[in-house]
Design a protein around this motif. Structure first.
Motif, PDB file in Angstrom:
ATOM      1  N   ASP A 271     -13.722  -2.680  -2.481  1.00 28.17           N
ATOM      2  CA  ASP A 271     -12.785  -3.473  -2.112  1.00 28.17           C
ATOM      3  C   ASP A 271     -12.035  -3.346  -0.557  1.00 28.17           C
ATOM      4  OD1 ASP A 271     -10.898  -1.788  -3.213  1.00 28.17           O
ATOM      5  OD2 ASP A 271      -9.661  -3.288  -4.259  1.00 28.17           O
ATOM      6  N   GLN A 288     -11.706  -9.162  -3.827  1.00 27.63           N
ATOM      7  CA  GLN A 288     -11.993  -9.072  -5.275  1.00 27.63           C
ATOM      8  C   GLN A 288     -13.225  -8.072  -5.598  1.00 27.63           C
ATOM      9  OE1 GLN A 288      -9.415  -9.348  -7.851  1.00 27.63           O
ATOM     10  NE2 GLN A 288      -8.291 -10.029  -5.879  1.00 27.63           N
ATOM     11  N   HIS A 304      -8.470  -0.734  -5.175  1.00 26.82           N
ATOM     12  CA  HIS A 304      -9.139  -0.253  -6.147  1.00 26.82           C
ATOM     13  C   HIS A 304      -9.921   0.952  -5.566  1.00 26.82           C
ATOM     14  CE1 HIS A 304      -8.751  -3.069  -9.444  1.00 26.82           C
ATOM     15  NE2 HIS A 304      -8.886  -4.066  -8.640  1.00 26.82           N
ATOM     16  N   THR A 305     -10.440   0.770  -4.159  1.00 27.36           N
ATOM     17  CA  THR A 305     -10.978   2.078  -3.477  1.00 27.36           C
ATOM     18  C   THR A 305      -9.976   3.132  -3.349  1.00 27.36           C
ATOM     19  OG1 THR A 305     -12.261   0.205  -2.294  1.00 27.36           O
ATOM     20  CG2 THR A 305     -12.224   2.537  -1.559  1.00 27.36           C
ATOM     21  N   GLU A 307      -7.690   3.906  -5.239  1.00 24.85           N
ATOM     22  CA  GLU A 307      -7.639   4.443  -6.453  1.00 24.85           C
ATOM     23  C   GLU A 307      -8.716   5.593  -6.873  1.00 24.85           C
ATOM     24  OE1 GLU A 307      -7.472   2.488 -10.929  1.00 24.85           O
ATOM     25  OE2 GLU A 307      -6.065   1.532  -9.343  1.00 24.85           O
TER      26      GLU A 307
END
Ligand code: AMP
Length: 401
Positions: A271, A288, A304-305, A307
Motif C-alpha cells: 500500500d 487500500q 501496512h507496508t 508494518e
C-alpha cells in the motif's frame, strides 16, 4: 572477502610517520549554507586518523574537495571554513593554503613542524584533479613524503588525489577507510542471517547492478521509494501518476525473476501514501491496495507496508539500508523512511549488524536523531554500493601493492 581476490593494502598503523610530511586525502565535502557548515560529521569522522598522525609526530597536509566548482576558483567552494571547523574539533591551529599545488602549498607544507596540520584549498579548483592529470598528481605529491587515503566517499573515482598521486608516494589507508571496509566486508563476506537489504530512492537505473548482486547474498530484499513503482508497473499493477522509469521495466522484471529463482524474498509495497499534487501541505491518503488510482501520485510507503517492513527488519541479523522510502524531504511523506530508521535502531540494540549508506538515508537518521544507533553509517553512498556490486574501487586498486 568477495568473489575477487582481496587487495593487499598497507594500513596507516603499519607506516612510520614520525617527522614525515603525510599527504592525507580526506572527504570534507560537507553541506554548506553560505560559509556555515551545516553538518560537520565528515570532518569528525577523520579525527581518529588525524589524532594518530599528530600523536606520532607527523606533519599533516590535508587535501579535499568541496562541491562541483568544475575547475574554476569560486569563493563559495573554498575550504577555508572547513579549516576553522577542523581547528575547533582538533583544539589546535590548522593552517590553510590558498592553492593545493604550486608555491603557496609547497611553502606552507615545508613550514610544518611535527604535529602541525595544514589544509590545502579545494582540489577541484583545478580541472586536472578530476581528469587524473599526471603532471597535476605529481605537483600534488610534492606536498608530502607519504600518502594516506582516508576519503572513503571518493574511492570510486580515479582522480589525481585518489589514483594519480599514489604513483609518487608510498601509501596506506587511514582509519576511516579501514572501518568502512571492515563493515562492508562483514556484509559481503560472511553476514549473519537472515540478511536483509532495504533499498529505496528514486532511480532504478542507478541501483540495478547492486540489486542484482544483492540477490546473490541476501535472504530478503525490500524495495521502497519511487523505484518501487517501476517494479509494480513491471508486474502490471497500476501506479497512477507516480514516478516511472519506463525503460527499466524489463530490468525490473529480470530482478523479480532472479529473486524467484534464487528463492530470495523480494517484497514490494502493498500500500502507499498518495497525493493529487506534490506539496508540503498536500493531504496524503493511504491506498487500500497495491494499485494507485489513475490521477494520484505515490509519495511514501503505506501503513501496512511499514508494518511488514518493520516486522522483517525485526527478524533480521544483518540489515543494509540505502535510499529513502518516500519523498522524505517533506515531513508528511517521511513516515516510511523514519519507520525503517527506527526499526534499524531497535535491531542494532538487540545485537543485529545494521549498515546504512547514502546521503539521503543518513539525513533521515540525522533528522530522527538515530545516527548513533546504527552499527555503521557509511560515509560514501556511491563507494559502498560499488563495493557491494563487487567492483574494485579505483582508489583502492591504485594503493594496492
Ligand atoms: P536516489 O537519488 O535515487 O537515491 O533518490 C533519492 C530521492 O528519491 C529523494 O530525493 C526522494 O525524495 C526521492 N523519492 C523517494 N520516493 C519518492 C517518490 N515516491 N516519489 C518521488 N520521489 C521519491
Amino acid at each position: 572477502m568477495t568473489d575477487k581476490p582481496a587487495l593487499k593494502l598497507k594500513r596507516l598503523q603499519d607506516m612510520a610517520v614520525k617527522g614525515r610530511r603525510a599527504l592525507v586525502r580526506v572527504d570534507y565535502n560537507v553541506p554548506m549554507k553560505g560559509s556555515r557548515i551545516e553538518d560537520n560529521s565528515r570532518i569528525r569522522e577523520t579525527l581518529k586518523t588525524l589524532e594518530h598522525l599528530i600523536a606520532e609526530g607527523a606533519k599533516v597536509v590535508l587535501v579535499a574537495h568541496l562541491g562541483r566548482p568544475k575547475g574554476k576558483v569560486e569563493a563559495k567552494y573554498s575550504l577555508r571554513p572547513v579549516a576553522a571547523e577542523l581547528a575547533k574539533l582538533l583544539k589546535r591551529p590548522v593552517a590553510f593554503a590558498d592553492d593545493c599545488v604550486g608555491p603557496s602549498a609547497e611553502k606552507a607544507a615545508a613550514a610544518l613542524k611535527p604535529g602541525e596540520v595544514l589544509l590545502l584549498e579545494n582540489l577541484r579548483f583545478h580541472a586536472e584533479e578530476e581528469a587524473n592529470d599526471p603532471a597535476f598528481a605529481k605537483a600534488l605529491a610534492r606536498n608530502g613524503e607519504l600518502f594516506i587515503q582516508d576519503a572513503f566517499g571518493a574511492l570510486h573515482r580515479a582522480h589525481a588525489s585518489t589514483a594519480g598521486v599514489t604513483r609518487h608516494l608510498p601509501g596506506a589507508i587511514g582509519f576511516l577507510v579501514q572501518r568502512e571496509l571492515e563493515f562492508l566486508d562483514r556484509v559481503i563476506g560472511n553476514p549473519q542471517r537472515p540478511f536483509l537489504a532495504v533499498i529505496g530512492g528514486a532511480k532504478v537505473s542507478d541501483k540495478l547492478a547492486v540489486l542484482d548482486k544483492l540477490l546473490e547474498r541476501v535472504d530478503s530484499l525490500l524495495i521502497g521509494g519511487a523505484m518501487a513503482y517501476t517494479f509494480l508497473a513491471a508486474q502490471g499493477i497500476n501506479i497512477g501518476k507516480s514516478l516511472l522509469e519506463k525503460d527499466q521495466i524489463d530490468a525490473a522484471k529480470a530482478v523479480i525473476e532472479k529473486a524467484y529463482n534464487k528463492k530470495v524474498e523480494c517484497l514490494l509495497p502493498a500500500d502507499h501514501l498518495v497525493v493529487r499534487e506534490i506539496r508540503e501541505d498536500g493531504a496524503a491518503v493511504a491506498t487500500q491496495a497495491m494499485a494507485i488510482p489513475p490521477d494520484m501520485i505515490g509519495v511514501d510507503i503505506g501503513p501496512h507496508t511499514i508494518e511488514f517492513f518493520v516486522e522483517r527488519i525485526a527478524k533480521a541479523q544483518t540489515i543494509f539500508w540505502n535510499g529513502p522510502m518516500g519523498i522524505f524531504e517533506m515531513p508528511s511523506f517521511s513516515h516510511g523512511s523514519r519507520a525503517v530508521a527506527k526499526a534499524m535502531a531497535e535491531a542494532t540494540s538487540r545485537g543485529a549488524t545494521t549498515i546504512v549508506g547514502g546521503g539521503d538515508s543518513l539525513s533521515v537518521l540525522a533528522k530522527a536523531g538515530l545516527a548513533g544507533k546504527m552499527s555503521h553509517c557509511s560515509t560514501g553512498g556511491g563507494a559502498s554500493l560499488e563495493l557491494l556490486e563487487g567492483k574494485t574501487l579505483p582508489g583502492l586498486a591504485a594503493l594496492a601493492s
